[in-house]
Scaffold this motif. Structure first.
Motif, mmCIF file in Angstrom:
data_model
loop_
_atom_site.group_PDB
_atom_site.id
_atom_site.type_symbol
_atom_site.label_atom_id
_atom_site.label_comp_id
_atom_site.label_asym_id
_atom_site.label_seq_id
_atom_site.Cartn_x
_atom_site.Cartn_y
_atom_site.Cartn_z
ATOM 1 N N ARG A 1 33.830 8.642 -4.338
ATOM 2 C CA ARG A 1 32.756 7.647 -4.225
ATOM 3 C C ARG A 1 32.219 7.606 -2.804
ATOM 4 O O ARG A 1 31.014 7.443 -2.581
ATOM 5 C CB ARG A 1 33.264 6.254 -4.611
ATOM 6 N N VAL A 2 33.133 7.751 -1.847
ATOM 7 C CA VAL A 2 32.747 7.627 -0.438
ATOM 8 C C VAL A 2 32.502 9.000 0.189
ATOM 9 O O VAL A 2 31.593 9.157 1.008
ATOM 10 C CB VAL A 2 33.856 6.886 0.341
ATOM 11 N N ASP B 1 32.586 0.905 -2.556
ATOM 12 C CA ASP B 1 33.179 2.013 -1.801
ATOM 13 C C ASP B 1 34.378 1.532 -0.980
ATOM 14 O O ASP B 1 35.420 2.205 -0.910
ATOM 15 C CB ASP B 1 32.141 2.635 -0.869
ATOM 16 N N LYS C 1 29.381 11.450 -7.653
ATOM 17 C CA LYS C 1 30.689 11.799 -7.118
ATOM 18 C C LYS C 1 30.719 13.209 -6.555
ATOM 19 O O LYS C 1 31.796 13.748 -6.276
ATOM 20 C CB LYS C 1 31.761 11.635 -8.201
ATOM 21 N N ARG D 1 27.067 -1.409 -3.631
ATOM 22 C CA ARG D 1 27.661 -0.078 -3.687
ATOM 23 C C ARG D 1 28.640 0.133 -2.536
ATOM 24 O O ARG D 1 29.720 0.697 -2.716
ATOM 25 C CB ARG D 1 26.566 0.991 -3.647
#
Length: 691
Positions: free
Chosen positions: A149-150, A236, A178, A232
């Motif tokens: 995600r990050v 994260d 992703k 978002r």
């Protein structure tokens, strides 16, 4: 079998300098590699009298047919060359750790144009950054799924990547955010590599930097009323924190260290390693080895360090390595580790605090790994069958010993002398058949005499059972059944009603005693006196793991890798454990003994009720039978028994009027500090009968 004197170097040929030596067999195969600070002094140890050598060393030098050496400048060079040769020749007499499983790593292929995150096993490749090892591959995938995600780094294979580049359409991960989709040029190669670098930095423990940066971005987005972006970023942050929670903080100072623990017995050793990065346990692995050479814990640690860091460089070698024992000498190993890392490495034993507590955890893991390895090895039917056959061949038995009984004597400086009998059937422990003995024939410490008594008592019971069942009759060998303090028959086999298994009815094919020639001779003599000549006897001496047979001047030495030796060792160790546990139990009971213990049928509940009612044993002893009957659950017959037992336990026994039940006036006696009479003499002989 070669004679070491046939290939012994001439005086003055061996240099007095650091080096590495190799022993070769008659086929020129290298069977042992070692290093030495002084080759002359070290090699001289291998050409002494064989009788004074450790059996494992003796086996190596008699297998070898030649020895050669290579001189080096320093001990560090010797350490490096020894590791290289062990890897190259795989000598049979060297300690070789084997992984108890193939551990998966989280790998980032920084050697590719577009680095890929994936699970890898096996040998490490140059240019790939590894994190772990992990216990399970799914643990890696869970961690990666959270971090993508990050850090949306590529995870696809080369084929999928090329196909996406050809069609201009990314895979599913690219659509759901992703993956940064470098395959369709959403990011450049430089930007994707930067993401991979950040991913690696996070995995190495630099977590707070990214979390603070994301929190700052989230705050800025909220101030600009970009609430979707702020949400978002919040998600994260939660993903990163969740990934961090998978590795609990164990060292508060964000230490980078590897902790190595060793659990060992006479035949095998297990090594466990915890990899701590940024104060968190990032990986764990373990090895098991057969101890094919005489070796100390420090030497086991040295071999583990060679295997662990022999092919590692840079940050893969941590600043600090914590071990249970230091190699001797420690300076060359420390210098070698520093050379692998490129900077100083601290190699030490933790003494206090969090690091010592964590080392204890690693040690427990090593102990459990050794037990698990032995359990798996013992549970294999093929291995057990081979072990029994090897024992039969070594001891020249007519058939494999399907039932083995082992006996051990235990005492504390001559007090509380007890014995144990453990039973293994078909190579597995039969705990329901275990028995315990108290030595009753004499006082003091005499292991040989104790062994004779125990074997005699056990096989007298066996002969009595045979007579009872009509299998064999001999009035001289029959022994009347013993009665315990509760009035129950002890150790005579089947009762009239319950049909429980007989306790001493089944004879073993092999009797093993813990000890050498004297103990074996005592066991054989006890059997001969009873006329038993169809049961084999042997002893296992713990110091050198030698098997002794009755009447033989020399022991039988089973091969180091023999499954038969391993089984005999397990049987002997189990008998030792069972004897010690019984001896400790008896000692603790003796310290807590009370005259009420001798009252048949009086359990703990009624004992506590008596003491609670009267307040002390002294007042209970002074009470009449009618007063004792006032205690709930105590009848007149039990009260009379209690009064008699207490009267007998006094130094000067008081008279009891059996007509009235009154206890006559007690004569003055010696009083202890608590006001209770002090008793002397031997403990009650009824304690410690076979159970």
């Amino acid at each position: 079998m070669a004679d070491p004197s046939s290939y012994r170097p001439k005086p003055g040929e061996i240099p007095d300098s650091p080096g590495v030596y190799r022993f070769r067999d008659e086929h020129r195969r290298v069977i042992y590699v070692g290093k030495a600070k002084s080759l002359r002094q070290r090699l001289a140890n291998y050409f002494q009298d064989l009788a004074g050598m450790h059996p494992r060393t003796r086996s190596m030098v008699t297998t070898a047919a030649s020895v050669e050496w290579t001189v080096v400048s320093t001990e560090v060079e010797a350490l490096q060359l020894e590791y290289s040769w062990i890897k190259e020749y795989d000598p049979r007499f060297n300690v070789k750790y084997r992984d108890d499983k193939s551990y998966p790593y989280l790998a980032v292929t920084m050697n590719e144009e577009y680095p890929r995150v994936q699970v890898m096993r096996g040998h490490k490749k140059k240019g790939v950054r590894y994190f772990g090892p992990y216990a399970h591959a799914w643990a890696i995938r869970d961690t990666v799924d959270l971090l993508l995600r990050v850090f949306p780094v590529r995870t696809c294979s080369a084929g999928v990547f090329k196909n996406a580049a050809r069609t201009g359409r990314p895979c599913l991960l690219g659509y759901i955010g992703k993956c940064s989709a470098p395959c369709v040029d959403r990011v450049s190669a430089e930007e994707h590599r930067e993401l991979a670098d950040e991913f690696c930095d996070f995995m190495t423990g630099r977590t707070n930097t990214y979390i603070r940066r994301l929190e700052k971005q989230m705050g800025e987005a909220a101030e600009d009323m970009e609430y979707e972006r702020a949400a978002r970023l919040r998600d994260d942050i939660e993903a990163l924190k969740k990934a961090m929670e998978k590795n609990a903080v164990v060292l508060a100072d964000a230490t980078d260290a590897d902790l190595i623990a060793v659990a060992e017995d006479e035949l095998e050793a297990a090594v466990q390693i915890f990899h701590v990065r940024g104060g968190r346990v990032r990986g764990q692995r373990g090895w098991v080895t057969d101890k094919v050479e005489e070796i100390t814990t420090g030497a086991l640690v040295e071999h583990a360090l060679q295997q662990l860091y022999g092919e590692e460089t840079g940050d893969a070698v941590p600043k600090e390595v914590l071990v249970p024992a230091l190699p001797d000498p420690v300076e060359p190993v420390q210098e070698w580790l520093a050379g692998r890392r490129g900077s100083g490495v601290s190699l030490r034993i933790p003494q206090r605090g969090d690091k010592k507590a964590l080392m204890e955890t690693v040690q427990r893991n090593a102990q459990q790994a050794l037990v698990l390895h032995k359990t798996k090895r013992a549970s294999d039917l093929t291995t057990r069958s081979r072990a029994l056959e090897e024992i039969a061949d070594a001891l020249d038995l007519d058939s494999a010993p399907l039932r083995i009984e082992c006996y051990d004597i235990s005492h504390l400086q001559g007090d509380d002398v007890v014995a144990s009998m453990v039973v293994f059937e078909d190579g597995l422990a039969r705990k329901s058949e275990y028995r315990r003995f108290q030595i009753k024939g004499f006082a003091g410490q005499d292991d040989v005499r104790s062994m004779h008594e125990v074997i005699t008592r056990r096989f007298r019971r066996y002969l009595a059972e045979k007579e009872k069942t009509g299998e064999w009759t001999d009035g001289e060998n029959a022994e009347a059944p013993e009665i315990d303090k509760n009035g129950e028959i002890v150790g005579t086999g089947l009762t009239e009603d319950d049909g429980r298994p007989k306790k001493f009815a089944y004879p073993p094919q092999l009797v093993v005693v813990d000890g050498g020639a004297p103990q074996v001779a005592a066991a054989r003599r006890a059997m001969d006196e009873l006329g038993i000549d169809d049961i084999a006897v042997c002893g296992l001496a713990k110091r050198l793991e030698e098997v002794w047979l009755p009447g033989d001047d020399d022991p039988v030495v089973l091969p180091r890798t023999s499954e038969g030796l391993y089984l005999l060792q397990r049987v002997r160790d189990e008998a030792h454990r069972f004897a010690i546990s019984y001896q400790r139990t008896k000692r603790s009971k003796r310290f807590r003994s009370s005259p009420l213990d001798d009252v048949p049928g009086l359990g703990d509940t009624r004992k506590q009720a008596l003491l609670k009612h009267f307040g002390s044993l002294k007042k209970l002893r002074a009470a009449t039978i009618d007063q004792i009957c006032e205690v709930p659950g105590i009848g007149r017959k039990t009260a009379e028994t209690i009064a008699v037992a207490l009267a007998r336990s006094a130094p000067a026994a008081p008279a009891v009027n059996t007509a009235t039940g009154e206890i006559m006036e007690e004569e003055p006696g010696t009083m202890g500090s608590s006001g209770e009479p002090v008793t002397t003499g031997a403990p009650d002989e009824r304690r410690g009968q076979e159970t």
